[in-house]
Design an enzyme around this catalytic site. Structure first.
Site, PDB file in Angstrom:
ATOM      1  N   GLU A 155       0.823  -1.222   0.000  1.00 25.49           N
ATOM      2  CA  GLU A 155       0.000   0.000   0.000  1.00 25.49           C
ATOM      3  C   GLU A 155       0.858   1.273   0.000  1.00 25.49           C
ATOM      4  O   GLU A 155       0.468   2.283   0.582  1.00 25.49           O
ATOM      5  CB  GLU A 155      -0.954   0.013   1.210  1.00 25.49           C
ATOM      6  CG  GLU A 155      -1.993  -1.079   1.174  1.00 25.49           C
ATOM      7  CD  GLU A 155      -3.107  -0.900   2.211  1.00 25.49           C
ATOM      8  OE1 GLU A 155      -2.898  -0.168   3.192  1.00 25.49           O
ATOM      9  OE2 GLU A 155      -4.186  -1.483   2.015  1.00 25.49           O
ATOM     10  N   GLU A 198      -6.708  -7.533  -1.033  1.00 26.78           N
ATOM     11  CA  GLU A 198      -7.349  -7.433   0.286  1.00 26.78           C
ATOM     12  C   GLU A 198      -8.814  -7.087   0.115  1.00 26.78           C
ATOM     13  O   GLU A 198      -9.153  -5.934  -0.155  1.00 26.78           O
ATOM     14  CB  GLU A 198      -6.675  -6.347   1.152  1.00 26.78           C
ATOM     15  CG  GLU A 198      -5.303  -6.722   1.649  1.00 26.78           C
ATOM     16  CD  GLU A 198      -4.703  -5.694   2.607  1.00 26.78           C
ATOM     17  OE1 GLU A 198      -5.444  -4.877   3.188  1.00 26.78           O
ATOM     18  OE2 GLU A 198      -3.463  -5.711   2.761  1.00 26.78           O
TER      19      GLU A 198
END
Ligand code: NAG
Ligand code: NAG
Ligand code: NAG
Ligand code: NAG
Ligand code: NAG
Ligand code: NAG
Ligand code: NAG
Length: 832
Positions: A183, A252
């Site tokens: 991320e 995710e």
């Protein structure tokens, strides 16, 4: 005979060698999917973080994942777990990554290994060891030589271990995909152009590891080729990778959300998760990973933060204790089956997407004579859609899956799985014999001394930042000062303390004067009274999990950095104590005495057990609750601290009240976009009362529980509990599509099925049964205005005494209590 047998064995031996060698998979990717041995695959994955459960739980967790329809298990790799001290590695017990990967392989599933090594994960310091921060000249996650050297060294270490054990698919192992960084795209703008060069470096460093399987970067729209950029979120149907040579992956899919001590617990309705899954595959996705599939427990001091709770349940399909959560697990299993029925055509072509109305989206995958369709209603009201000459009812916020472009095998909003209500049962605690007769319920205690008592103390003119001082080896740092007053005291004196957090307790002359919490900042005024002559000020600063997310999160300090001032002295002056000569003590005296192991030290066990007293160690020997159900300790009655069972830390406990947070709902409308604050429970209760003790940490007869209580509590309230399933419930309407299995075997109508959670149990009673318009939720079903007579005996006859039963939901079974109304069957049952 012998000879023949030997030849057979020899043959088997040759075959096994041959089989191992040929197992080596060639994993690549193209614009549609991961390609394993030349075949594009639709893959369903789920996250299980190995240190968040005991190794003895891994086989069962992975089996339940496989039974739930998963192909892949995903995990991060936790650097600070594996290298707590620079150059000293730990791959034992819960840190046995190789064993975990091999356990997944033994169950026949693949592995997605997200090395990071930055992992976020609500894990202490995002997975970085604190010593990394102390290396000269280091700047985390940017184009910085000391950082890159360490990141490369650790990544290489992990890759080498995996290679040595032949765990990459290219070597015959289960790992089909790996991740570098995590991320970074969410925060890279804060690093300017160095962020871009860092990500290019990370990509080429990863590629040069030559692992023989592809790499991904999540939330990284500029991920350089050949790294696949992937999506994280509650929904990823609108995501497209940064090149048309890369497939659409979702690393995710948040099955729920974490909670912090003192805040309400988020939950996510399965209808919405199922909708998001179906939408992703409808719009061309081919690999999806649930974050989390099993969340587990933040044992020890592993939780991130500050304040992230010890439970990392995440409202995942397998709950914190590894128990199946229904209907979430079962409904998603049905969704996986429905999607797998479409696999062949899903990977063969791109979908043709049309939108006959603003809220309706139809995707058709068609090649030759194979056709699959997804019909979506992206609105909060029900709709009807015409498709290929037929009319389909689409409940609000749902997707219908038609693997043959004709028959709806599943609608994401219609659940064919029963719900289970689980609950904790308190064990009437059997005392371990031979506990002192004078003691209170077997408890003994030791006071943790206030202030400086250890040998490893030091003094400094001025206050110090906590993390650099403790190296995050402990939550605790004492700040102590001696001060003389010639004049006697004034009632109005105020001690003003400014701290970076996360909690502090102030003692004047050995007595608690005040406490305060604040996860980023504490600014507190504590009224104090001094005596003439020598006075001591002892401040205990406490960390509660280090920051794990955000640009430069690693630079967030903690502790009392000041100023610390005294206001309103008798002579009217204010004095700044910040630059005086303070004495510091890292950690607790009790930890130095090894009290967590319960063995050494002078434990008091008379009947004057202290209650409500800060800084107290408590100990009790206990008999493990019988049976095989998961075990928890209910810490209601205690304040805040840490607890150990047989020397292993079960984590920090904090019975923090959630009353200040509103917004809880008993039921949550799944329709419409989900956010982590949409569906909350636990308002007005304690943020976490129950703490998991893995069965494998317990001995049957004599166990030791030790706790360090910071703020004061009554340990005699503590109870041991086991978790079990109370009731099974299901509600199925006449309009439901039949369960996927039933459709495959040619059944036509909707079916209500019940199955006991434990294979050795049978359905023992039917608490409720109604056909018509029943309402309410599991545990609270009520008959509606319309209901058939004689439903209960029919259901009893069909189910009692069996481990599972199925009933046709139709007027043929129950008669028609109200014509022209869509009717449902609701049942609540118990097993024994
Ligand atoms: C691996 O698969 C790719 C794509 O299917 C193919 O191009 C390549 O030749 C294969 N490599 C080996 C060693 O089989
Ligand atoms: C239980 O274990 C503790 C510590 O190991 C020991 O001191 C105690 O005597 C044991 N009690 C019994 C009844 O075995
Ligand atoms: C601390 O110092 C005292 C006195 O010098 C000594 O007796 C004791 O063993 C020391 N304790 C530890 C834990 O080093
Ligand atoms: C007031 O009292 C404090 C504490 O005794 C002392 O440090 C300070 O110098 C005094 N201030 C004045 C103006 O006397
Ligand atoms: C305390 O117990 C734990 C777990 O059994 C063990 O790993 C550790 O070495 C013990 N500590 C000491 C100082 O004996
Ligand atoms: C449930 O049904 C009863 C009887 O029809 C009705 O009075 C009640 O309002 C219904 N409750 C809900 C939540 O729909
Ligand atoms: C359902 O029950 C039947 C008979 O009681 C049994 O044979 C079957 O294995 C059960 N199915 C499952 C999935 O447990």
């Amino acid at each position: 005979m012998r000879g023949t047998q030997n030849i057979v064995l020899l043959l088997l031996w040759f075959l096994s060698i041959y089989a191992t060698a040929s197992f080596c998979a060639n994993v690549t990717y193209d614009s549609r999917a991961l390609v394993i041995d030349g075949k594009r695959r639709v893959l369903i994955s789920g996250a299980i973080h190995y240190p968040r459960s005991a190794p003895e739980m891994w086989p069962d967790l992975i089996q339940k994942s496989k039974d739930g329809g998963l192909d892949v298990i995903e995990t991060y790799v936790f650097w600070n777990l594996h290298e707590p001290v620079q150059g000293q590695y730990n791959f034992e017990g819960r840190a046995d990554l190789v064993k975990f990967v091999k356990t997944v392989a033994a169950k026949g599933l693949y592995v997605l290994l997200r090395i990071g090594p930055y992992v976020c994960a609500e894990w202490n310091y995002g997975g970085f060891p604190f010593w990394l921060h102390l290396l000269p000249g280091i700047k985390f996650r940017t184009d910085n030589e000391p950082f890159k050297a360490e990141m490369k060294r650790f990544t290489t270490k992990i890759v080498d271990i995996m290679k040595q054990e032949k765990l990459f698919a290219s070597q015959g192992g289960p790992i089909i995909l790996s991740q570098i960084e995590n991320e970074y795209g969410n925060i890279d703008s804060a690093f300017g152009s160095a962020g871009k060069s860092y990500i290019n470096w990370a990509a080429s460093m990863a590629t040069s590891q030559d692992i023989g399987v592809p790499w991904v970067m999540c939330q990284q729209s500029n991920a350089p080729d050949p790294i696949i950029n992937t999506c994280n979120g509650f929904y990823c149907d609108q995501f497209t990778p940064n090149s048309n040579t890369k497939p659409k992956f979702w690393t995710e899919h948040w099955s729920g959300w974490y909670f912090t001590f003192g805040s309400a617990a988020p939950f996510r309705p399965v209808e919405d998760i199922a909708f998001a899954v179906a939408r992703f595959f409808q719009r061309g996705g081919t690999l999806q990973n649930y974050y989390m599939y099993h969340g587990g427990t933040n044992f020890g001091r592993t939780t991130g933060g500050p304040y992230i709770s010890t439970s990392y349940d995440f409202d995942a399909p397998l709950d914190e204790y590894g128990t199946i959560r229904q209907p979430k697990w079962g409904h998603l299993k049905d969704v996986h089956k429905a999607i797998k029925l479409c696999e062949e055509v899903l990977v063969a072509t791109d979908p043709t997407i049309t939108s006959p109305a603003s809220n309706i989206e139809i995707a058709v995958y068609e090649t030759g004579d194979v056709c699959a369709a997804f019909l979506a209603n992206i609105d909060v009201t029900d709709a009807t859609v015409d498709f290929e000459g037929s009319s389909y009812q689409l409940p609000a916020w749902s997707v219908s899956i038609l693997p043959d472009c004709k028959t709806v095998v599943l609608n994401t909003a219609q659940i064919n799985t029963e719900s289970w209500i689980s609950s904790f049962t308190t064990e009437s605690s059997k005392e371990v014999v031979a506990s002192s007769e004078d003691s209170v319920k077997g408890w003994s205690w030791i006071d943790e001394p206030v202030g400086i008592t250890k040998n490893n103390t030091f003094s400094n003119h001025g206050l110090v930042e906590q993390l650099k001082t403790t190296g995050d080896t402990t939550d605790y740092l004492w700040y102590s000062l001696s001060i003389d007053f010639e004049d006697d005291t004034s009632a109005q004196t105020v001690l003003q303390i400014k701290s970076l957090g996360h909690a502090l307790h102030a003692f004047i002359n050995g007595r608690l004067a005040g406490s305060e919490t604040g996860h980023a900042k504490i600014n507190v005024d504590i009224p104090v009274t001094f005596v003439t002559g020598k006075n001591t000020i002892d401040l205990l600063s406490v960390t509660v999990g280090l920051q794990n997310y955000g640009a430069f999160f690693d630079e967030t300090g903690a502790g009392i950095t000041g100023p610390v001032t005294l206001k309103g002295l008798k002579n009217g002056s204010t004095i700044d104590l910040s630059s005086q000569e303070w004495t510091f003590q890292v950690g607790l005296k009790g930890a130095e005495l090894d009290l967590p192991n319960g063995s050494s030290g002078q434990w008091n066990s008379q009947c004057n057990l202290p209650k409500g007293q800060p800084l107290t160690w408590y100990k009790k020997n206990f008999v493990a609750p019988s049976g095989t159900n998961p075990v928890a300790i209910d810490f209601t009655g205690m304040g805040k601290g840490e607890a150990w069972v047989n020397g292993q830390s079960i984590g920090r406990y904090w019975l923090r009240d959630v009353s200040t947070h509103g917004g809880c709902t008993d039921t949550c409308d799944y329709r419409g976009a989900y956010t982590s604050s949409k569906c909350l429970k636990n308002c007005g209760k304690l943020s976490q009362a129950f703490y998991h003790v893995p069965r494998s940490w317990l001995r049957p007869d004599n166990n030791t529980l030790v706790l360090f209580e910071e703020s004061g509590g009554d340990p005699t309230w503590i109870t041991f509990a086991t978790k079990q399933i109370g009731s099974l419930c299901s509600i199925v309407s006449e309009s439901h599509p039949p369960p996927v299995d039933m459709w495959n075997s040619g059944t036509v109508g909707p079916i209500l099925s019940l199955q006991c959670s434990h294979p050795n149990q049978v359905i023992s009673s039917i608490r409720f049964a109604s056909f018509g318009t029943p309402n309410g939720t599991c545990g609270n079903f009520k008959h509606g205005d319309c209901s058939s007579d004689g439903v209960l005996p029919i259901v009893q006859k069909a189910c009692i005494g069996l481990s599972n039963c199925s009933i046709d939901v139709s007027i043929n079974t129950f008669g028609d209590p109200c014509q022209k109304v869509v009717k449902s069957l609701a049942v609540e049952a118990t097993c024994a």
